[in-house]
Enzyme design. Structure first.
Site, PDB file in Angstrom:
ATOM      1  N   HIS A  35      -3.027   1.679   1.751  1.00 29.23           N
ATOM      2  CA  HIS A  35      -2.978   0.348   1.139  1.00 29.23           C
ATOM      3  C   HIS A  35      -3.050   0.463  -0.394  1.00 29.23           C
ATOM      4  O   HIS A  35      -2.337  -0.226  -1.111  1.00 29.23           O
ATOM      5  CB  HIS A  35      -4.176  -0.502   1.583  1.00 29.23           C
ATOM      6  CG  HIS A  35      -4.256  -0.761   3.061  1.00 29.23           C
ATOM      7  ND1 HIS A  35      -5.219  -0.203   3.862  1.00 29.23           N
ATOM      8  CD2 HIS A  35      -3.494  -1.537   3.876  1.00 29.23           C
ATOM      9  CE1 HIS A  35      -5.064  -0.633   5.107  1.00 29.23           C
ATOM     10  NE2 HIS A  35      -4.021  -1.432   5.154  1.00 29.23           N
ATOM     11  N   ASP A 152       4.986   1.252   8.833  1.00 27.49           N
ATOM     12  CA  ASP A 152       5.360   0.200   9.788  1.00 27.49           C
ATOM     13  C   ASP A 152       6.841  -0.103   9.576  1.00 27.49           C
ATOM     14  O   ASP A 152       7.207  -1.166   9.066  1.00 27.49           O
ATOM     15  CB  ASP A 152       4.474  -1.026   9.569  1.00 27.49           C
ATOM     16  CG  ASP A 152       3.012  -0.704   9.819  1.00 27.49           C
ATOM     17  OD1 ASP A 152       2.614  -0.626  10.976  1.00 27.49           O
ATOM     18  OD2 ASP A 152       2.274  -0.478   8.831  1.00 27.49           O
ATOM     19  N   LEU A 185      -2.329   7.661   7.467  1.00 31.48           N
ATOM     20  CA  LEU A 185      -3.538   6.855   7.312  1.00 31.48           C
ATOM     21  C   LEU A 185      -3.341   5.522   8.030  1.00 31.48           C
ATOM     22  O   LEU A 185      -2.262   4.935   7.974  1.00 31.48           O
ATOM     23  CB  LEU A 185      -3.812   6.605   5.832  1.00 31.48           C
ATOM     24  CG  LEU A 185      -4.147   7.844   5.020  1.00 31.48           C
ATOM     25  CD1 LEU A 185      -4.238   7.497   3.541  1.00 31.48           C
ATOM     26  CD2 LEU A 185      -5.458   8.445   5.505  1.00 31.48           C
TER      27      LEU A 185
HETATM   28  P1  AMP Z   1      -2.145  -3.440   7.527  1.00 32.58           P
HETATM   29  O1  AMP Z   1      -3.430  -3.726   6.834  1.00 32.58           O
HETATM   30  O2  AMP Z   1      -2.238  -2.389   8.574  1.00 32.58           O
HETATM   31  O3  AMP Z   1      -1.428  -4.687   7.973  1.00 32.58           O
HETATM   32  O4  AMP Z   1      -1.211  -2.793   6.432  1.00 32.58           O
HETATM   33  C1  AMP Z   1      -0.920  -3.463   5.216  1.00 32.58           C
HETATM   34  C2  AMP Z   1       0.210  -2.744   4.531  1.00 32.58           C
HETATM   35  O5  AMP Z   1      -0.165  -1.392   4.271  1.00 32.58           O
HETATM   36  C3  AMP Z   1       1.481  -2.692   5.395  1.00 32.58           C
HETATM   37  O6  AMP Z   1       2.614  -2.900   4.574  1.00 32.58           O
HETATM   38  C4  AMP Z   1       1.435  -1.288   5.923  1.00 32.58           C
HETATM   39  O7  AMP Z   1       2.710  -0.775   6.254  1.00 32.58           O
HETATM   40  C5  AMP Z   1       0.836  -0.543   4.757  1.00 32.58           C
HETATM   41  N1  AMP Z   1       0.274   0.740   5.217  1.00 32.58           N
HETATM   42  C6  AMP Z   1      -0.558   0.956   6.271  1.00 32.58           C
HETATM   43  N2  AMP Z   1      -0.810   2.268   6.417  1.00 32.58           N
HETATM   44  C7  AMP Z   1      -0.104   2.905   5.449  1.00 32.58           C
HETATM   45  C8  AMP Z   1       0.061   4.269   5.075  1.00 32.58           C
HETATM   46  N3  AMP Z   1      -0.539   5.255   5.738  1.00 32.58           N
HETATM   47  N4  AMP Z   1       0.858   4.557   4.008  1.00 32.58           N
HETATM   48  C9  AMP Z   1       1.480   3.557   3.332  1.00 32.58           C
HETATM   49  N5  AMP Z   1       1.359   2.251   3.626  1.00 32.58           N
HETATM   50  C10 AMP Z   1       0.586   1.921   4.668  1.00 32.58           C
END
Ligand code: AMP
Length: 291
Positions: A35, A152, A185
């Site tokens: 994030h 994602d 991650l």
């Molecule tokens: P989430 O909180 O899981 O909804 O993720 C929020 C944003 O962070 C989304 O755009 C995810 O694709 C991105 N994200 C989650 N994990 C990663 C990662 N390991 N590397 C890069 N972006 C990530």
């Protein structure tokens, strides 16, 4: 950094900030370096960056997953401040959709063709829930640019279609951040047991094997898939799906031999669900160990 506990305050703040260039990173909190990489990229590109933290019930098909989703608003706020975020906001479902009463169903947005297959099959309604909340978040923030993680992958395509329909913002997709052993991650990683964490290394290893095979000339989706599944099942994982797609044709269409390739997987390690994907035809990511 300003903390707005409800979307209306966020809307007012964004109205002011938008004049000088506003970047937006939507999240569900429990923030990690993945994030924060999005936040830093936005801080570099825009005069102001705002982040939303909202565990969106509309996109959870499994109530237990929603209930167990990790939450740490105070810790998140500290990390965001250090990363240079200007404003973070949160809210409840009722605050995000005040036009619907407590017992009314919030109408779902059509997430478009990229919602079909893969995650769309395994998590019915997930992308409709994503498109519905992201459209509302975009309306509140009206950002110039919005940042999403390649981790994602299918979501990035759903959101890109949504932004095209709305006419804004520019969607910027950032590379997947990984642990030293290649595991992507994820907020859900904290729920892995020690042995589950060891087994989870098979996910990046399987993707790396497919990429190495692609490098050696393999262009058959089914042969590449077999390699991936063997590695995952060999580590004792339940494979929900493992696919190699030529994504230039969308997720449904196939062509053989593949001209472009992206491997996409979802597995269960105990009761933790993990997803990952990798462009087989691109350069080797620094964060992914070679097999
Ligand atoms: P989430 O909180 O899981 O909804 O993720 C929020 C944003 O962070 C989304 O755009 C995810 O694709 C991105 N994200 C989650 N994990 C990663 C990662 N390991 N590397 C890069 N972006 C990530």
């Amino acid at each position: 950094m300003r903390l707005c506990p409800d979307p209306e305050q966020a809307r007012l703040w964004c109205g002011e900030a938008r004049r000088s260039g506003l970047g937006f990173v939507p999240t569900m909190g429990a923030l990690h370096a993945g994030h924060l990489a999005l936040v830093r990229r936005s801080v570099g590109d825009n005069a102001d960056t705002c982040v939303s933290i909202f565990v969106n019930p509309l996109q959870f098909d499994d109530p237990r997953d929603l209930e167990r989703y990790p939450r740490d608003l105070e810790g998140d706020a500290r990390l965001l401040r250090d990363a240079g975020c200007s404003m973070v906001f949160t809210g409840t479902l009722a605050q995000f959709f005040p036009e619907y009463g407590a017992h009314e169903r919030i109408p779902a947005r059509d997430p478009g063709p990229w919602a079909q297959g893969l995650e769309g099959n395994r998590r019915p309604g997930h992308f409709a829930g994503v498109a519905t909340i992201v459209a509302r978040l975009f309306e509140i923030v009206r950002p110039d640019r919005a940042y999403f993680g390649e981790k994602d992958y299918q979501q990035t395509r759903v959101v890109a279609d949504l932004a095209r329909e709305l006419g804004y913002p520019e969607v910027i997709v950032c590379p997947t951040e990984r642990e030293g052993d290649g595991l992507a991650l994820s907020s859900r990683n904290v729920r892995l047991t020690e042995s589950g964490r060891q087994r989870a290394r098979a996910v990046p290893r399987a993707l790396a094997l497919a990429k190495a095979a692609w490098g050696a000339g393999e262009r058959s989706a089914s042969a590449l898939r077999r390699l991936i599944v063997a590695e995952l099942e060999g580590a004792g994982m339940e494979v929900e799906y493992a696919e190699v797609r030529d994504t230039s044709f969308g997720l449904a269409a196939r062509s053989e031999p593949l001209e472009q390739g992206r491997a996409l997987v979802a597995v269960r390690v105990g009761d933790v669900r993990l997803i990952d994907n990798l462009a087989l035809d691109g350069p080797w990511p620094e964060s992914l160990p070679k097999p």
